[in-house]
Every structure is written in C-alpha cells, then in structure tokens.
Write an enzyme that holds these catalytic residues in place. Sequence first.
Site, PDB file in Angstrom:
ATOM      1  CE  LYS A 159      -3.952  -2.201  -0.170  1.00 52.30           C
ATOM      2  NZ  LYS A 159      -4.273  -3.263   0.699  1.00 52.30           N
TER       3      LYS A 159
HETATM    4  C1  LIG Z   1      -5.615  -4.073   1.046  1.00 53.41           C
HETATM    5  C2  LIG Z   1      -7.076  -3.834   1.015  1.00 53.41           C
HETATM    6  C3  LIG Z   1      -7.913  -4.190   2.080  1.00 53.41           C
HETATM    7  C4  LIG Z   1      -7.444  -5.003   3.252  1.00 53.41           C
HETATM    8  O1  LIG Z   1      -6.389  -4.444   3.910  1.00 53.41           O
HETATM    9  P1  LIG Z   1      -5.595  -5.272   5.027  1.00 53.41           P
HETATM   10  O2  LIG Z   1      -4.844  -4.225   5.756  1.00 53.41           O
HETATM   11  O3  LIG Z   1      -4.696  -6.214   4.283  1.00 53.41           O
HETATM   12  O4  LIG Z   1      -6.587  -5.988   5.874  1.00 53.41           O
HETATM   13  C5  LIG Z   1      -9.240  -3.849   2.025  1.00 53.41           C
HETATM   14  N1  LIG Z   1      -9.753  -3.217   0.960  1.00 53.41           N
HETATM   15  C6  LIG Z   1      -8.995  -2.874  -0.094  1.00 53.41           C
HETATM   16  C7  LIG Z   1      -9.611  -2.145  -1.234  1.00 53.41           C
HETATM   17  C8  LIG Z   1      -7.640  -3.187  -0.107  1.00 53.41           C
HETATM   18  O5  LIG Z   1      -6.903  -2.859  -1.178  1.00 53.41           O
END
Ligand SMILES: *Cc1c(COP(=O)(O)O)cnc(C)c1O
Length: 384
Positions: A187
């Site tokens: 991210k």
């Molecule tokens: C990465 C992601 C999540 C989940 O995030 P985590 O921190 O891995 O639980 C939820 N929604 C979207 C759109 C994502 O890209």
Amino acid sequence: MNAVNWRIPLADIDFGAEEKAAVQATLDSGWLTMGERTRAFEDDFASILGVRHGIAVTNATAALHLACLALDLGPGDEVIVPSLTFVATAASICYTGAKPIFADIASDQNLNISIKSIESKISEKTRAIMVMHFAGYACDMPSILSIAKKYNLVVIEDAAHAPGAELHNKKLGTWGEVGCFSFFSNKNVVTGEGGMLVTNSDSIADRLRLLRSHGMTTLTWDRHRGHAWSYDVIALGYNYRIDEIRAAIGQVQMRKLKKNNERRRTLTSLYHNCLNELVPDVTIPFQKHPGISSCHILPILLPPLINRVPFMEQMKSRGIQTSVHYPPIHKFQCYRESDTAPITLPVTEEVAAREVTLPLYPTLEPPAVEYVVRSVSDSILEIQ
Ligand SMILES: *Cc1c(COP(=O)(O)O)cnc(C)c1O
C-alpha cells in the site's frame, strides 16, 4: 526467473535508515503495544487528513469490521458495496451478519461504484453504503452523501488505496461516517500489517476504541501509568490493536506520504502519455478523473480480443510482474452460494475480464515505465 526476482515487481516498499532507527528505538524503549507511538501515529494521521480522530488497528480488514460494528450493522441489514474491490470490503459486512448487496461500477473510465446502480439497489433493509476509492481515485462523494441523506443511510469509506488523496480539497476517508485505511506491504503507507480508522464523530471514535480492545473500559497503558487498576467489559470487543513497532514505522512512512504520492502521480502521467502514444487501443481508466489521486495502482484494460493470460505470461517473460484488480466478489464461490438469485453486473464483469495492473511504486524510475509500456506493446503484438 522466480517470483522474488522480477526485473520490475508490481509494487515495492520505500524503507530506509529512518524506519530501521524507529524500530530500534521502539525495541529499546521496552514498551511494545498501545503506548505513545501508537497515539502519535494516530494523531499524525488524523492531522494530515484534517479529521478529529485516528484509531490505529491491526489491518484494514479489522478496521472495516469495527466500522460496521460501531455503526450498529447486523443481521437483517443490507449494505450496498461494489463487487470490483478486494474481498475484505464485503467480508467485513458479512462478519456482522449484515448482507452485502453488490452494485455495478460507473464505466470503463471510472471503475468506482455507480451512483445509478446504488439507487437501484436500495431496499427497505438498506442501512449503509460502503464505497471503495479504486486506486485512490475519488468516488462521487457529494452524490453518495446526498443519496445517504435522502434514504437515511450511513457511509463507510474503504480508503485502503487512498491515503492523502482528495476531492474538492477534502481528504478521502473523511467524507463518510468512518474511513478505513490499510498499511499492508503493497500500500502507499506501509507498516507490514496495519490499518487506521478515521472519524469526525467523538461517539463513534469512543465506540471504535472500545471495540478495538476487548470492550474494556481502561487500557494497559493507563494501568501501567497508575491511572487505573481495574476495568469493566461493556461490549463484546476484539483484540484489533496495532503494536508500537508498526506504529513507529507508520510515523516515518507518513512523513514520506506527500512526496511519494507526488512521485506516483508523475509516474502515472508518464504511463498515460506513453500508453496513449504506443498502444492507443488499450483503455486507460481515470485519465481525466476529478480530485487528486494517491495513484495506488496503475490499471489498464486490454483491447477486448486480447487474451489476458498469455498477455501476462508475455509480460512475465520480460521480467515484469502484473496483476488483476479485481476478480469480482459476486463471482466467488463463497458469495455466489450465499445468494439465492445470482446477480449480473455487466460493467464490472466486462472491465474485470480485461483489467491488468502494471507496476507502480515511488522508487520506480521513468526508463522502467518506458520499458513496461514497450513490453505491453510487444506482448500484444506477440499474441495477436
Ligand atoms: C488491502 C485492502 C484491504 C485489506 O487491507 P488489510 O490491511 O490487508 O486488511 C481492504 N480493501 C482494499 C480495497 C484493499 O486494497
């Protein structure tokens, strides 16, 4: 070539001496969870977003779950949500016993939830709309808020892609009742695992903090400092806490966010220019999208007659990692089976079948972008 040895990976972290020093200092401090680093990370995050409260948690999936709980969603309730998102968006609704109602996306230019589709899915049972800002490009929040007002619904933003992104000078994640962010390794802000909730409501923030930590009325930190020695449990809570090590990394990463998002935007424009020039029959979503994106990922849509699997194999043979965002949730076995009448979402299905995600991360260099685009062109020629 193996998976960890790409010439150009899909995503990469931007960690250096500062993150290492922050981890070292945390370990040396001897206090590893729910202390001053977590509080400072929450305050930094909230102030950068211009929102009253930041509540750090283990990951965005936990954040989304807590958002649903704090807004009292449960059995009998329906939540309108896009299908073109990561499965956790919908799973968080199901955890509470509420039902996700999948809406279509707007178009092959705008992969966000369609306003028309939202309105067509509203029923007596609808309680909430959960939006996801695809790749960090803003959903049409003014329209979504006015629908919410009209039908008395709450709005949750899955802003996992969108830290620092904005629309009309207002940060994404701060438009609805609650916004949820992810700090997973691919991210825009990375702590390994990690997540953040934001809200302007004091009462929702209190509820989120309570549910994050077992529903307990006092915290370890308060007891450690002699502020409290006992507690009551006033709700069925969870252990969704982040730790001080991750919070310390998060603080450093937040200082890089503005610069790294700018870099992502520069690389995205370069991609768009090169793609338009070299492969004009590839469709590029979000080219003239309103607002300022965090440019989390770089989606393209292959020409309808190009087969995606051999295309991705061609890219792989050139050392380039690609991905698909996303296999639509309503087509997954688990979600198909829970529905008595299978639904169709024509735009989602068409776009999802053609979508390929190209590498994008702040340390990517412009010549690498040009190489990726040349490879897109060569790969299409190879398999035509
Ligand atoms: C990465 C992601 C999540 C989940 O995030 P985590 O921190 O891995 O639980 C939820 N929604 C979207 C759109 C994502 O890209």
